[in-house]
Motif scaffolding. Structure first.
Motif, PDB file in Angstrom:
ATOM      1  N   ARG A  36       0.863  -1.181   0.000  1.00 44.63           N
ATOM      2  CA  ARG A  36       0.000   0.000   0.000  1.00 44.63           C
ATOM      3  C   ARG A  36       0.895   1.227   0.000  1.00 44.63           C
ATOM      4  O   ARG A  36       1.936   1.238   0.637  1.00 44.63           O
ATOM      5  CB  ARG A  36      -0.880   0.041   1.260  1.00 44.63           C
ATOM      6  CG  ARG A  36      -2.003  -0.976   1.272  1.00 44.63           C
ATOM      7  CD  ARG A  36      -3.301  -0.345   0.791  1.00 44.63           C
ATOM      8  NE  ARG A  36      -4.355  -1.334   0.614  1.00 44.63           N
ATOM      9  CZ  ARG A  36      -5.405  -1.464   1.428  1.00 44.63           C
ATOM     10  NH1 ARG A  36      -5.524  -0.684   2.487  1.00 44.63           N
ATOM     11  NH2 ARG A  36      -6.330  -2.352   1.189  1.00 44.63           N
ATOM     12  N   TYR A  37       0.444   2.251  -0.734  1.00 46.61           N
ATOM     13  CA  TYR A  37       1.218   3.487  -0.835  1.00 46.61           C
ATOM     14  C   TYR A  37       0.372   4.632  -0.281  1.00 46.61           C
ATOM     15  O   TYR A  37      -0.680   4.942  -0.827  1.00 46.61           O
ATOM     16  CB  TYR A  37       1.602   3.733  -2.297  1.00 46.61           C
ATOM     17  CG  TYR A  37       2.517   4.919  -2.561  1.00 46.61           C
ATOM     18  CD1 TYR A  37       2.934   5.781  -1.548  1.00 46.61           C
ATOM     19  CD2 TYR A  37       2.977   5.174  -3.855  1.00 46.61           C
ATOM     20  CE1 TYR A  37       3.766   6.854  -1.810  1.00 46.61           C
ATOM     21  CE2 TYR A  37       3.814   6.249  -4.132  1.00 46.61           C
ATOM     22  CZ  TYR A  37       4.195   7.088  -3.105  1.00 46.61           C
ATOM     23  OH  TYR A  37       5.011   8.163  -3.375  1.00 46.61           O
ATOM     24  N   MET A  38       0.857   5.207   0.818  1.00 46.74           N
ATOM     25  CA  MET A  38       0.195   6.355   1.439  1.00 46.74           C
ATOM     26  C   MET A  38       1.055   7.589   1.206  1.00 46.74           C
ATOM     27  O   MET A  38       2.257   7.559   1.458  1.00 46.74           O
ATOM     28  CB  MET A  38       0.065   6.101   2.940  1.00 46.74           C
ATOM     29  CG  MET A  38      -0.043   7.344   3.811  1.00 46.74           C
ATOM     30  SD  MET A  38      -1.538   8.291   3.532  1.00 46.74           S
ATOM     31  CE  MET A  38      -2.726   7.178   4.246  1.00 46.74           C
ATOM     32  N   CYS A  39       0.459   8.655   0.706  1.00 48.94           N
ATOM     33  CA  CYS A  39       1.259   9.861   0.479  1.00 48.94           C
ATOM     34  C   CYS A  39       0.521  11.098   0.987  1.00 48.94           C
ATOM     35  O   CYS A  39      -0.654  11.294   0.694  1.00 48.94           O
ATOM     36  CB  CYS A  39       1.570  10.007  -1.013  1.00 48.94           C
ATOM     37  SG  CYS A  39       2.807  11.253  -1.377  1.00 48.94           S
ATOM     38  N   ASP A  40       1.222  11.890   1.778  1.00 46.06           N
ATOM     39  CA  ASP A  40       0.707  13.186   2.206  1.00 46.06           C
ATOM     40  C   ASP A  40       1.281  14.225   1.249  1.00 46.06           C
ATOM     41  O   ASP A  40       2.439  14.115   0.851  1.00 46.06           O
ATOM     42  CB  ASP A  40       1.205  13.526   3.609  1.00 46.06           C
ATOM     43  CG  ASP A  40       1.167  12.340   4.561  1.00 46.06           C
ATOM     44  OD1 ASP A  40       0.379  12.374   5.492  1.00 46.06           O
ATOM     45  OD2 ASP A  40       1.950  11.381   4.376  1.00 46.06           O
ATOM     46  N   MET A  41       0.499  15.219   0.873  1.00 52.32           N
ATOM     47  CA  MET A  41       1.047  16.304   0.055  1.00 52.32           C
ATOM     48  C   MET A  41       2.244  16.880   0.793  1.00 52.32           C
ATOM     49  O   MET A  41       2.125  17.241   1.971  1.00 52.32           O
ATOM     50  CB  MET A  41      -0.002  17.388  -0.166  1.00 52.32           C
ATOM     51  CG  MET A  41      -1.100  16.960  -1.099  1.00 52.32           C
ATOM     52  SD  MET A  41      -2.260  18.301  -1.431  1.00 52.32           S
ATOM     53  CE  MET A  41      -3.555  17.393  -2.299  1.00 52.32           C
ATOM     54  N   PHE A  42       3.399  16.917   0.134  1.00 52.88           N
ATOM     55  CA  PHE A  42       4.599  17.299   0.876  1.00 52.88           C
ATOM     56  C   PHE A  42       4.597  18.775   1.246  1.00 52.88           C
ATOM     57  O   PHE A  42       4.005  19.597   0.560  1.00 52.88           O
ATOM     58  CB  PHE A  42       5.887  16.842   0.195  1.00 52.88           C
ATOM     59  CG  PHE A  42       6.207  17.405  -1.164  1.00 52.88           C
ATOM     60  CD1 PHE A  42       5.287  18.125  -1.911  1.00 52.88           C
ATOM     61  CD2 PHE A  42       7.471  17.198  -1.717  1.00 52.88           C
ATOM     62  CE1 PHE A  42       5.617  18.627  -3.173  1.00 52.88           C
ATOM     63  CE2 PHE A  42       7.809  17.702  -2.966  1.00 52.88           C
ATOM     64  CZ  PHE A  42       6.888  18.414  -3.688  1.00 52.88           C
ATOM     65  N   PRO A  43       5.232  19.095   2.391  1.00 51.15           N
ATOM     66  CA  PRO A  43       5.150  20.455   2.912  1.00 51.15           C
ATOM     67  C   PRO A  43       6.092  21.419   2.199  1.00 51.15           C
ATOM     68  O   PRO A  43       7.118  21.015   1.643  1.00 51.15           O
ATOM     69  CB  PRO A  43       5.555  20.303   4.380  1.00 51.15           C
ATOM     70  CG  PRO A  43       6.417  19.084   4.418  1.00 51.15           C
ATOM     71  CD  PRO A  43       5.938  18.180   3.317  1.00 51.15           C
ATOM     72  N   TYR A  44       5.727  22.684   2.258  1.00 52.31           N
ATOM     73  CA  TYR A  44       6.595  23.766   1.838  1.00 52.31           C
ATOM     74  C   TYR A  44       7.309  24.264   3.091  1.00 52.31           C
ATOM     75  O   TYR A  44       6.668  24.498   4.111  1.00 52.31           O
ATOM     76  CB  TYR A  44       5.763  24.884   1.186  1.00 52.31           C
ATOM     77  CG  TYR A  44       6.660  25.982   0.736  1.00 52.31           C
ATOM     78  CD1 TYR A  44       7.361  25.854  -0.458  1.00 52.31           C
ATOM     79  CD2 TYR A  44       6.882  27.096   1.527  1.00 52.31           C
ATOM     80  CE1 TYR A  44       8.259  26.829  -0.838  1.00 52.31           C
ATOM     81  CE2 TYR A  44       7.785  28.066   1.146  1.00 52.31           C
ATOM     82  CZ  TYR A  44       8.467  27.928  -0.041  1.00 52.31           C
ATOM     83  OH  TYR A  44       9.369  28.870  -0.406  1.00 52.31           O
ATOM     84  N   PRO A  45       8.628  24.414   3.049  1.00 47.53           N
ATOM     85  CA  PRO A  45       9.359  24.703   4.292  1.00 47.53           C
ATOM     86  C   PRO A  45       9.327  26.175   4.707  1.00 47.53           C
ATOM     87  O   PRO A  45      10.350  26.839   4.760  1.00 47.53           O
ATOM     88  CB  PRO A  45      10.791  24.264   3.964  1.00 47.53           C
ATOM     89  CG  PRO A  45      10.906  24.452   2.483  1.00 47.53           C
ATOM     90  CD  PRO A  45       9.533  24.186   1.906  1.00 47.53           C
ATOM     91  N   SER A  46       8.147  26.677   5.027  1.00 51.96           N
ATOM     92  CA  SER A  46       8.058  28.088   5.409  1.00 51.96           C
ATOM     93  C   SER A  46       8.007  28.196   6.921  1.00 51.96           C
ATOM     94  O   SER A  46       6.964  28.467   7.490  1.00 51.96           O
ATOM     95  CB  SER A  46       6.793  28.702   4.820  1.00 51.96           C
ATOM     96  OG  SER A  46       5.684  27.928   5.212  1.00 51.96           O
TER      97      SER A  46
END
Ligand code: ANZ
Ligand code: ZN
Length: 818
Positions: A36-46
């Motif tokens: 299974r592949y779970m992915c969170d939208m990756f963060p912007y480092p602000s």
């Protein structure tokens, strides 16, 4: 120690987890576990993680950890979307390099993620601003270029005067820059585009397969954004001009009702058609129009404006002469930039006709008031009138018929139009991927050969990055001037960088083989893991990132690099964290800091609060939730696990335990499993709370802490809690005599025998004599019980007609008076 001390648990377990690294995806080729592949939208480092991150990652982690417990081989990676304007603006302000700010923030966020206990596979971490990542943006650009999917053209583009860069249509919201809110203006520029319009049909059609996995509103937004419209192209002769002008219409059936003709004021066509006498009026009008955004121009409530061009168009079906106008409500970049106006059946045309006193002719009889008098155009169904060969036909029949007629005469044909425009790629800013093209005076646009990638950014910092309308890269003369890869002559690099949405269009594929050296990703690894089973992120990406990522996936599919056509099988849009009913903002002073919440209540309580607040799609008002109450609950759970662990040994036979508590435990397993499968995480947490109370009661006023059923309840609780509150779950697990780590010990399975509902025996009497005994649920209603009793054969054989009276004492007695 019997006290629940969340900070102490964090200090104890975080370093152990780093050592144990329990969430590494299984890489063995012969690993048989389903993947299974779970992915969170990756963060912007602000800066550091904020409350929004706290929510989305807590929710996604429930699913990922559930999958781990179910025994799947799970891929749950993390990375950073680390190119972009804020880093550059910060660098200008501090006279530094954008990388300094960017990587410092990434470190901060990584540290916070580790403390927050998210089940990431840290070995796959990537940053899009690393040359080893953006090298593949350039490599992919070259592939798109080879296929004619990356091209340069001149034209009017959206320009943000503050950020001093062009913007894609998707980045202009209500006429303003999505980032800084400045009003966007139009500029004529030559820019790079991706040909997403080639994929419009597939982007639309493939959404049918996403109906079950994606939120309806996102699908609706994408469909609307692509905006497929079906109609016809119709050619009109213009008196005094050789070339006919084509218009696009969705209502060719109303052709006999066209009474004037409108050209987009800013289109080249307007000045071509315009009579010499009217040219000054057109110029003056254009100057006014240039100040408006598309949104303003299209607003239906805007007062109509325009100028007569001193020419006439000829209706191809009846030879009627129609005055030609220029107006701003017709757009130059939709259809053909010109329309036939049918005021009776199109509201904007009607407003225009009424303003400039142009004729209104009804051609579809709808039974509604005459639009010329009511001011309301009629768009509905009806029979055609005043329309020669179309008279008497329905709207649909007339559309078919007129399209045939036009085709026979060679003056028109069926046609499809899209609102979607090609994706404008070039940005005149520094902190992004250089476009890998060299401009040669002899050879034209020459891609930088693959083996010379990456084209890395020159070392510019501080003032050199200040926006000046051309890319800062243009000032790096040594970097710009190169020899042409084809002819060796003097040439220059393209100085624009790519829209950072390119980076996020394929990072989820790179995660499958993040260190791969021979291409953007290892095709085999993507075949193993892809597509993403569950994607989680904000709805603000509905038409930007999600559309672009779908487009990239389709192109890569056509290149034979991925074997699926949709990247995200399921999509979850979490709500927002707000405070006191409003979005958090500096100006409102209602901001809540994630780090401070964690310091005050502990990671587990903050995570549990996020998950328990409501359905995952709903907004969380931080003023309405209580991390303190979450912390109290976790303390109760901690004590149950601690006491059970102290009173009994692991490995005892649960079957010898108290049956009542066992039933509660197994019913909880059954329900929580079902609730997690249907993403009702908040209700699942409520069930965990109930199980905790049941175990507490069993310890205090039931069979006592040493009963095997108490241990069973506590172990079940630990595993369930590990999805939401991993620190207390891990500690509880240890206190229950098990050893690290709880992360993938396996999801409990309910024993069917313990799920059987309790029943009570109900006595049914007829005339005071017992005639039947019924097994019924303790909660049965009086009405149901009466019905059941009267349906019994044994009872009915003692009745001759309808009983005179039925006395029901649910659930134990029914007394029938015949
Ligand atoms: C005649 C007509 C009669 C129309 C009628 C509508 C109703 P969608 O659905 O968005 O594709 N149109 C065409 N090109 C245009 C442009 N460049 N700028 C502004 N409007 C334009 O809309 C298509 C309809 O919008 C077309 O059908 C045209 O007006 C207008 F009773 O043609 B219609
Ligand atoms: Zn050359």
């Amino acid at each position: 120690d019997e006290q629940y001390d969340p900070q102490a648990l964090q200090a104890k377990w975080q370093p152990r987890w780093e050592e144990l690294d329990p969430f590494r995806a299984g890489e063995d080729a012969d690993d048989e576990r389903p993947r299974r592949y779970m992915c969170d939208m990756f963060p912007y480092p602000s800066g550091d993680l904020h409350m929004g991150h706290g929510e989305v990652f807590a929710i996604a982690d429930v699913v990922a950890r559930y999958w781990f417990q179910l025994g799947y081989n799970v891929l749950h990676p993390i990375g950073w979307d680390s190119f972009g304007l804020p880093a550059e603006n910060a660098a200008i302000k501090r006279n530094a390099h954008p990388a300094e700010w960017t990587y410092a923030n990434i470190d901060t966020q990584a540290t916070s993620f580790k403390r927050y206990g998210i089940s990431f596979d840290w070995s796959r971490r990537l940053h899009t601003s690393d040359p080893e990542y953006y090298r593949w943006n350039q490599w992919l650009f070259n592939r798109f270029f080879e296929r004619g999917l990356a091209y340069r053209k001149g034209g009017l583009v959206n320009w943000c005067p503050k950020d001093q860069t062009v913007l894609a249509n998707e980045q202009v919201v209500a006429g303003r820059c999505e980032r800084c809110g400045s009003e966007v203006i139009r500029r004529e520029l030559t820019q790079w585009y991706f040909k997403i319009t080639d994929y419009a049909d597939r982007l639309l059609d493939d959404m049918d397969g996403l109906e079950d996995g994606w939120p309806d509103r996102v699908l609706a937004m994408q469909r609307n954004w692509i905006g497929r419209s079906e109609g016809a192209d119709v050619q009109f002769e213009i008196e005094g001009r050789d070339e006919p002008v084509t218009v696009y219409t969705t209502r060719p059936d109303t052709l006999y009702g066209a009474t004037f003709f409108v050209v987009a004021a800013d289109a080249q066509l307007a000045e071509e058609i315009c009579s010499p006498e009217q040219l000054p009026a057109l110029e003056a009008y254009r100057a006014e129009v240039a100040k408006l955004s598309d949104i303003e121009r299209l607003a239906t409530d805007k007062e109509k404006t325009g100028v007569f061009l001193g020419r006439y168009a000829v209706n191809p079906v009846n030879g009627e002469r129609m005055p030609v106008w220029a107006a701003d409500y017709v757009l130059s970049d939709y259809g053909h930039g010109a329309i036939m106006a049918v005021p009776a059946h199109d509201q904007r045309d009607l407003d225009f006709a009424l303003k400039f006193d142009l004729p209104v002719r009804v051609v579809v009889h709808t039974g509604l008031a005459d639009p010329g008098e009511s001011g309301a155009a009629t768009a509905g169904e009806g029979r055609l009138v005043n329309s020669g060969p179309l008279d008497g036909l329905s709207k649909a029949e007339a559309i078919t018929r007129i399209t045939e007629i036009l085709r026979e005469r060679g003056t028109g044909k069926a046609s499809v139009n899209y609102r979607l425009r090609d994706w404008l790629l070039s940005r005149q800013r520094f902190w992004g991927t250089p476009i890998p093209i060299i401009h040669c005076p002899d050879c034209g646009e020459v891609p930088v050969p693959d083996d010379q990638l990456p084209v890395t950014l020159p070392d510019l910092r501080g003032e050199a990055l200040a926006p000046k309308g051309v890319s800062p890269l243009a000032s790096a003369t040594e970097w710009v001037n190169v020899s042409c890869p084809k002819c060796g002559g003097r040439a220059q690099r393209d100085t624009d960088t790519m829209d950072t949405f390119v980076d996020s269009s394929w990072y989820f594929l790179r995660y499958c083989s993040p260190r791969f050296e021979n291409g953007a990703f290892d095709v085999e690894q993507v075949r193993r893991w892809g597509p993403i089973d569950q994607y989680v992120g904000g709805v603000e990406h509905a038409v930007l990132h999600l559309l672009y990522a779908r487009f990239f996936t389709k192109v890569l599919h056509d290149m034979g690099m991925v074997d699926f056509t949709e990247p995200f099988l399921r999509l979850l849009n979490q709500g927002q964290v707000i405070n006191q009913g409003k979005s958090m903002s500096k100006s409102l002073g209602n901001g809540v800091d994630l780090g401070e919440q964690i310091d005050a209540f502990g990671v587990d309580a903050v995570r549990l609060t996020m998950v328990f607040a409501g359905p995952p799609e709903d907004d969380i008002d931080w003023a309405d939730v209580s991390p303190a109450a979450s912390q109290k609950f976790l303390a109760r759970a901690f004590r149950v696990m601690t006491e059970a662990g102290a009173a009994s040994a692991s490995g005892v036979d649960f079957a010898t335990g108290d049956v009542e508590l066992r039933k509660v435990t197994h019913r909880t397993i059954e329900e929580v499993t079902r609730l997690l499968d249907s993403y009702r995480f908040n209700v699942a947490v409520a069930r965990m709370m109930e199980l905790t109370s049941a175990a507490r009661k069993a310890i205090d006023s039931g069979p006592g802490a040493a009963d095997p059923a108490v241990r069973e309840a506590a172990e079940t609780l630990a595993v369930m809690l590990s999805l939401v509150a991993p620190y207390v779950a891990e500690e509880g697990w240890e206190r229950l005599g098990h050893g690290p780590t709880i992360s993938r010990v396996g999801w409990p399975v309910a024993e069917p025998a313990l799920l059987v509902q309790d029943s009570v025996t109900c006595v049914v009497q007829v005339a005071g004599k017992v005639r039947d005994r019924l097994e019924v649920a303790p909660s049965i209603s009086a009405a149901d019980l009466e019905e059941l009793a009267l349906a019994s054969e044994k009872v009915r054989s003692h009745l001759t007609g309808a009983p005179r009276k039925v006395i029901v004492r649910a659930p134990k007695l029914v007394n029938i008076v015949p």
